[in-house]
Design an enzyme around this catalytic site. Structure first.
Site, PDB file in Angstrom:
ATOM      1  N   ARG A  72      49.649 -61.557  70.587  1.00 48.93           N
ATOM      2  CA  ARG A  72      50.666 -60.510  70.509  1.00 48.93           C
ATOM      3  C   ARG A  72      51.570 -60.618  69.284  1.00 48.93           C
ATOM      4  NH1 ARG A  72      52.681 -60.245  76.831  1.00 48.93           N
ATOM      5  NH2 ARG A  72      50.831 -59.185  77.617  1.00 48.93           N
ATOM      6  N   SER A 102      64.753 -62.036  92.769  1.00 44.14           N
ATOM      7  CA  SER A 102      63.844 -61.588  93.830  1.00 44.14           C
ATOM      8  C   SER A 102      62.522 -61.064  93.286  1.00 44.14           C
ATOM      9  CB  SER A 102      64.526 -60.493  94.664  1.00 44.14           C
ATOM     10  OG  SER A 102      64.841 -59.378  93.829  1.00 44.14           O
ATOM     11  N   ALA A 131      55.028 -55.382  85.675  1.00 38.57           N
ATOM     12  CA  ALA A 131      53.914 -56.080  85.018  1.00 38.57           C
ATOM     13  C   ALA A 131      52.612 -55.339  85.306  1.00 38.57           C
ATOM     14  CB  ALA A 131      53.834 -57.524  85.527  1.00 38.57           C
ATOM     15  N   ASP A 188      70.915 -63.845  82.820  1.00 31.83           N
ATOM     16  CA  ASP A 188      71.972 -64.421  83.659  1.00 31.83           C
ATOM     17  C   ASP A 188      71.736 -65.895  83.982  1.00 31.83           C
ATOM     18  OD1 ASP A 188      72.888 -61.804  83.717  1.00 31.83           O
ATOM     19  OD2 ASP A 188      71.980 -61.365  85.647  1.00 31.83           O
TER      20      ASP A 188
END
Length: 535
Positions: free
Chosen positions: A290, A16, A49, A223
């Site tokens: 990064r 979601s 985020a 998952d």
């Protein structure tokens, strides 16, 4: 079957966050959608985020520049066709978010008829192209998408529902390569339910919870990757786990991220003695990609025996800091750190899973009627390293692309027949949850030590031996005891940890986020690492 334990819908969306809700909102005009959320709807990675979403809105910028920046950050193994596809559709998909109410920051002299959005710049980007909502873009997106989904009559969101496994059609005498639904653990009622659907979409996020230090929420346990692999899908590039360079180092603030935009706006990285070190590692200094920044921080911490390094923006005006980074400023003040006057203690932390379930440009996996979008998927966008603010973009572009594909097929798709109920007749309630907790901590610790920022063959072999031992214990546990949330996540994390290490063992070079002391150089030619499940 007990009626309250069986559901049906046109499209089942597992997850979601930005990807799942964006797709749900677009297909809900054409059919009934059920969205599963492991916890409260705002618990996923999208909500946390900070930075923003990349798209070409500035006249001095170009799609070609966005493409080239992404290819460079991806260290030579991005899929260029995918990168172009996403960059070309970025603006229209971001506009869809704006039309849906996401309040991206505008320039002060902007008017409503012709809005000009405030664009920031982050590591790897050659132009300012990051749209943001202050320093909490994910929260703004998630809140808007949640509100729109909540108000849509064709969308049902089931909170505290964990998918256990996908159901393929061979369970009812059909095609083993076609997905027809999922078994789902209802954490409120503590029983397993069955959901059958014409289409299933995995939007479950990444697997950074496999590491001891992570910027991710607790639900990021891989998952979708594990379920897709067990059902028969290929996975790719799971050796590339991105470590965010700057996570707050503080005992009371686990997984609090300090956005890349701080460095984009001029923050320096410093050693405990106050000296800068990034210019010693890369000519781009604090604006290097990064992987380079995280490795530099890790190197300096190990070299000096230091618990952390420091991020310093105190040379900027206080009102500039408070205006651009209100969430971070407020949180740090609560912890007794005034970022306008002092440096912030930081460590690298596992942040983003660059690999995942292999999909085509429509988000289709290897199995019919099964899609994967967002961080759970491998599209080819990120290559060996993800560029900042491309991940939320990938979520909304692939949500749009997959939704168009599903909408086109819905009129001719048939609802699967009734599916067999979950069989709990051979299991009992667990009296040994402590075993799971112990195994959980052990896994996260050795994955950090052996499959972390710097790797060796020996470390990977040690990790694999321990994973196999824990898998054996967890399999016995799963066979004997009733389902629990910890058991499901442990089973999935062990599966994904194994796939990560297998991918890392196959890559005989250092590239992007995969750095190994046994193969420190980059090969002249390389491609994605692909694992194929045994049938």
């Amino acid at each position: 079957m007990n009626a309250d334990r069986e559901h049906q819908c046109d499209v089942l969306v597992i997850g979601s966050g930005a990807a799942g809700l964006s797709l749900a909102l677009q297909v809900a005009q054409y059919g009934k959608v059920i969205v599963l959320s492991k916890g409260p709807r705002s618990e996923g990675a999208t909500f946390y985020a900070q930075g923003g979403i990349a798209a070409v809105f500035d006249e001095s910028d170009s799609i070609e520049s966005h493409v080239q920046d992404t290819l460079i950050a991806g260290a030579g193994i991005c899929d260029e066709q995918t990168v172009r596809f996403i960059a070309e559709h970025a603006k229209e998909c971001v506009q869809w978010l704006i039309d849906g109410g996401v309040p991206f920051d505008k320039e002060e002299d902007s008017d409503n008829d012709h809005p000009r959005y405030h664009l920031t710049r982050e590591g790897g980007h050659s132009h300012r192209r990051i749209l943001h909502a202050a320093d909490a873009t994910g929260m703004a997106m998630q809140t808007s998408l949640q509100d729109n989904a909540h108000n849509h009559p064709n969308i049902t969101v089931l909170e505290r529902h964990n998918a256990l496994d996908l159901i393929t059609e061979d369970k009812i005498g059909g095609d083993a390569n076609k997905v027809v639904g999922a078994y789902v653990w209802n954490r409120n009622a503590e029983h397993v339910e069955t959901i059958r659907a014409k289409f299933v979409v995995l939007a479950t996020g990444g697997a950074s919870k496999v590491y001891q230090y992570t910027s991710n929420p607790d639900v990021s346990s891989g998952d979708g990757i594990a379920m897709a692999w067990r059902a028969g899908c290929r996975v790719a590039n799971l050796e590339f786990n991105q470590f965010h360079p700057t996570c707050l180092y503080h005992p009371e603030a686990r997984n609090f991220l300090l956005t890349e935009a701080l460095r984009g706006e001029g923050a320096y990285l410093r050693r405990p003695d106050g000296s800068r070190f990034m210019p010693d590692f890369d000519e781009r200094a604090e604006l290097a990609p990064r992987d380079i920044v995280a490795r530099a921080i890790d190197f300096e911490m190990k070299r000096l025996g230091a618990d952390c390094m420091y991020l310093d923006i105190s040379h900027k005006p206080a009102d500039f800091i408070e205006k651009h980074f209100p969430t971070i400023y407020s949180r740090l003040m609560d912890l007794g750190i005034d970022m306008t006057k002092e440096p912030i203690p930081i460590v690298p932390a596992a942040h983003y899973t660059c690999g995942g379930v292999m999909v085509n440009p429509q988000g289709q996996t290897d199995l019919k009627q099964l899609y994967a979008i967002g961080e759970v998927s491998y599209t080819g966008l990120h290559g060996a390293n993800r560029m900042a603010s491309n991940s939320l973009l990938e979520c909304v572009v692939y949500a749009w692309s997959a939704s168009q594909d599903i909408i086109a097929q819905l009129p001719n798709a048939s609802m699967p027949e009734s599916l067999p109920a979950w069989d709990e007749s051979q299991v009992t309630c667990s009296d040994e949850e402590v075993v799971l907790q112990h195994n959980w901590h052990e896994l996260r610790l050795f994955m950090w030590d052996y499959m972390g920022i710097v790797r060796t063959n020996k470390r990977l072999e040690r990790a694999m031996r321990r994973i196999q031992l824990l898998q054996q214990e967890t399999h016995e546990y799963y066979s004997n005891f009733r389902v629990s949330n910890n058991l499901l996540e442990m089973r999935n994390l062990l599966q994904v940890a194994e796939l990560m290490v297998r991918c890392a063992m196959q890559r005989k070079e250092s590239r992007g986020l995969h750095y190994t002391l046994d193969y420190p150089d980059q090969l002249a030619e390389s491609g994605p690492t692909i694992l194929v499940p045994e049938k």
